[in-house]
Design a protein around this motif. Structure first.
Motif, PDB file in Angstrom:
ATOM      1  N   CYS A 124     -17.498  -1.141  -0.226  1.00 25.36           N
ATOM      2  CA  CYS A 124     -16.853  -0.999   1.087  1.00 25.36           C
ATOM      3  C   CYS A 124     -15.689  -1.977   1.242  1.00 25.36           C
ATOM      4  O   CYS A 124     -14.622  -1.601   1.733  1.00 25.36           O
ATOM      5  N   ARG A 125     -15.882  -3.194   0.803  1.00 26.03           N
ATOM      6  CA  ARG A 125     -14.803  -4.192   0.895  1.00 26.03           C
ATOM      7  C   ARG A 125     -13.642  -3.841  -0.028  1.00 26.03           C
ATOM      8  O   ARG A 125     -12.482  -3.995   0.337  1.00 26.03           O
ATOM      9  N   MET A 126     -13.958  -3.385  -1.223  1.00 25.92           N
ATOM     10  CA  MET A 126     -12.897  -3.006  -2.159  1.00 25.92           C
ATOM     11  C   MET A 126     -12.123  -1.782  -1.664  1.00 25.92           C
ATOM     12  O   MET A 126     -10.908  -1.707  -1.802  1.00 25.92           O
ATOM     13  N   LYS A 127     -12.830  -0.830  -1.051  1.00 26.23           N
ATOM     14  CA  LYS A 127     -12.155   0.349  -0.498  1.00 26.23           C
ATOM     15  C   LYS A 127     -11.242  -0.063   0.651  1.00 26.23           C
ATOM     16  O   LYS A 127     -10.115   0.425   0.769  1.00 26.23           O
ATOM     17  N   ASP A 128     -11.719  -0.973   1.485  1.00 31.70           N
ATOM     18  CA  ASP A 128     -10.910  -1.486   2.581  1.00 31.70           C
ATOM     19  C   ASP A 128      -9.646  -2.181   2.042  1.00 31.70           C
ATOM     20  O   ASP A 128      -8.544  -1.980   2.554  1.00 31.70           O
ATOM     21  N   PHE A 129      -9.816  -2.980   0.992  1.00 33.71           N
ATOM     22  CA  PHE A 129      -8.688  -3.675   0.369  1.00 33.71           C
ATOM     23  C   PHE A 129      -7.708  -2.665  -0.217  1.00 33.71           C
ATOM     24  O   PHE A 129      -6.491  -2.781  -0.047  1.00 33.71           O
ATOM     25  N   SER A 130      -8.211  -1.657  -0.891  1.00 37.16           N
ATOM     26  CA  SER A 130      -7.357  -0.613  -1.458  1.00 37.16           C
ATOM     27  C   SER A 130      -6.569   0.103  -0.363  1.00 37.16           C
ATOM     28  O   SER A 130      -5.367   0.351  -0.505  1.00 37.16           O
ATOM     29  N   ASN A 131      -7.236   0.415   0.745  1.00 37.53           N
ATOM     30  CA  ASN A 131      -6.557   1.069   1.863  1.00 37.53           C
ATOM     31  C   ASN A 131      -5.440   0.192   2.421  1.00 37.53           C
ATOM     32  O   ASN A 131      -4.351   0.674   2.737  1.00 37.53           O
ATOM     33  N   PHE A 132      -5.728  -1.108   2.544  1.00 34.05           N
ATOM     34  CA  PHE A 132      -4.691  -2.012   3.040  1.00 34.05           C
ATOM     35  C   PHE A 132      -3.498  -2.067   2.093  1.00 34.05           C
ATOM     36  O   PHE A 132      -2.351  -2.017   2.533  1.00 34.05           O
ATOM     37  N   LEU A 133      -3.769  -2.179   0.785  1.00 33.26           N
ATOM     38  CA  LEU A 133      -2.673  -2.243  -0.185  1.00 33.26           C
ATOM     39  C   LEU A 133      -1.814  -0.977  -0.139  1.00 33.26           C
ATOM     40  O   LEU A 133      -0.590  -1.048  -0.236  1.00 33.26           O
ATOM     41  N   GLU A 134      -2.457   0.174   0.022  1.00 35.11           N
ATOM     42  CA  GLU A 134      -1.712   1.425   0.132  1.00 35.11           C
ATOM     43  C   GLU A 134      -0.850   1.423   1.400  1.00 35.11           C
ATOM     44  O   GLU A 134       0.326   1.788   1.371  1.00 35.11           O
ATOM     45  N   PHE A 135      -1.430   1.011   2.510  1.00 32.94           N
ATOM     46  CA  PHE A 135      -0.698   0.912   3.772  1.00 32.94           C
ATOM     47  C   PHE A 135       0.488  -0.037   3.629  1.00 32.94           C
ATOM     48  O   PHE A 135       1.620   0.286   4.018  1.00 32.94           O
ATOM     49  N   PHE A 136       0.243  -1.200   3.061  1.00 34.75           N
ATOM     50  CA  PHE A 136       1.272  -2.222   2.874  1.00 34.75           C
ATOM     51  C   PHE A 136       2.420  -1.686   2.026  1.00 34.75           C
ATOM     52  O   PHE A 136       3.586  -1.821   2.377  1.00 34.75           O
ATOM     53  N   ARG A 137       2.081  -1.059   0.912  1.00 35.83           N
ATOM     54  CA  ARG A 137       3.089  -0.518   0.000  1.00 35.83           C
ATOM     55  C   ARG A 137       3.954   0.528   0.696  1.00 35.83           C
ATOM     56  O   ARG A 137       5.165   0.585   0.510  1.00 35.83           O
ATOM     57  N   LYS A 138       3.347   1.340   1.543  1.00 35.74           N
ATOM     58  CA  LYS A 138       4.097   2.379   2.248  1.00 35.74           C
ATOM     59  C   LYS A 138       4.957   1.816   3.378  1.00 35.74           C
ATOM     60  O   LYS A 138       5.987   2.388   3.724  1.00 35.74           O
ATOM     61  N   GLU A 139       4.534   0.719   3.974  1.00 33.44           N
ATOM     62  CA  GLU A 139       5.264   0.137   5.099  1.00 33.44           C
ATOM     63  C   GLU A 139       6.469  -0.705   4.677  1.00 33.44           C
ATOM     64  O   GLU A 139       7.382  -0.898   5.468  1.00 33.44           O
ATOM     65  N   ILE A 140       6.478  -1.208   3.457  1.00 29.79           N
ATOM     66  CA  ILE A 140       7.547  -2.100   3.016  1.00 29.79           C
ATOM     67  C   ILE A 140       8.935  -1.474   3.135  1.00 29.79           C
ATOM     68  O   ILE A 140       9.844  -2.123   3.647  1.00 29.79           O
ATOM     69  N   PRO A 141       9.166  -0.242   2.697  1.00 30.40           N
ATOM     70  CA  PRO A 141      10.518   0.325   2.844  1.00 30.40           C
ATOM     71  C   PRO A 141      11.001   0.343   4.302  1.00 30.40           C
ATOM     72  O   PRO A 141      12.158   0.036   4.575  1.00 30.40           O
ATOM     73  N   ALA A 142      10.106   0.657   5.228  1.00 27.65           N
ATOM     74  CA  ALA A 142      10.489   0.665   6.640  1.00 27.65           C
ATOM     75  C   ALA A 142      10.820  -0.750   7.118  1.00 27.65           C
ATOM     76  O   ALA A 142      11.755  -0.944   7.908  1.00 27.65           O
ATOM     77  N   MET A 143      10.076  -1.739   6.626  1.00 30.36           N
ATOM     78  CA  MET A 143      10.376  -3.128   6.987  1.00 30.36           C
ATOM     79  C   MET A 143      11.750  -3.533   6.479  1.00 30.36           C
ATOM     80  O   MET A 143      12.515  -4.180   7.194  1.00 30.36           O
ATOM     81  N   PHE A 144      12.088  -3.156   5.251  1.00 29.65           N
ATOM     82  CA  PHE A 144      13.407  -3.459   4.701  1.00 29.65           C
ATOM     83  C   PHE A 144      14.506  -2.818   5.543  1.00 29.65           C
ATOM     84  O   PHE A 144      15.539  -3.423   5.804  1.00 29.65           O
TER      85      PHE A 144
END
Length: 152
Positions: A124-144
């Motif tokens: 459960c913790r690893m899945k949560d971490f994976s979800n966050f990393l995916e979210f983070f990776r997708k949000e970076i272009p918008a932040m730039f």
């Protein structure tokens, strides 16, 4: 000569990098190059101002160059190398770091696949971490893009 405030900041930068897994001298060299008035230092200046051995400085500079964190230039009529931080293309460097995050997510997802029939706290913790990393990776272009609009 360095001021006491500069020396203290160099030491804090060194400790920060040490906590990130680097050798203490590597972080102190980064700190020195960041705080020096002209943002550059020769090999001899690094040895003298940090009070460390030539071999230790040589090893640290080799490491920093291999990691593409520093570069050097020469000056006409001067055989010395002047080391500086490589900050010209910070966006490309940051993008490369983000690709490392994507690679970490891939490893985590592969681990989760090995444990797919388990519903443990670890999974459960690893899945949560994976979800966050995916979210983070997708949000970076918008932040730039927001950054460019705000600071251009």
């Amino acid at each position: 000569m360095l001021t006491e405030k500069q020396k203290e900041l160099i030491e804090r930068i060194g400790v920060f990098h040490e906590h990130k897994g680097m050798q203490p001298l590597v972080g102190r060299i980064i700190g020195l190059l960041l705080v020096k008035e002209n943002a550059e230092a020769t090999f001899e200046e690094i040895v003298e101002q940090l009070g460390v051995s030539k071999s230790a400085v040589s090893n640290a500079l080799t490491f920093l160059q291999a990691k593409e964190r520093i570069t050097y230039h020469t000056k006409p009529g001067d055989r010395k190398r002047y080391f500086t931080m490589k900050v010209n293309d910070w966006r490309a460097d940051f993008e490369k770091e983000l690709m490392n995050i994507a690679e970490i997510q891939q490893f985590i997802d592969e681990v989760l696949d090995l444990h797919k029939n388990q519903n443990t706290e670890f999974c459960c913790r690893m899945k949560d971490f994976s979800n966050f990393l995916e979210f983070f990776r997708k949000e970076i272009p918008a932040m730039f893009e927001r950054f460019k609009k705000q600071y251009s």
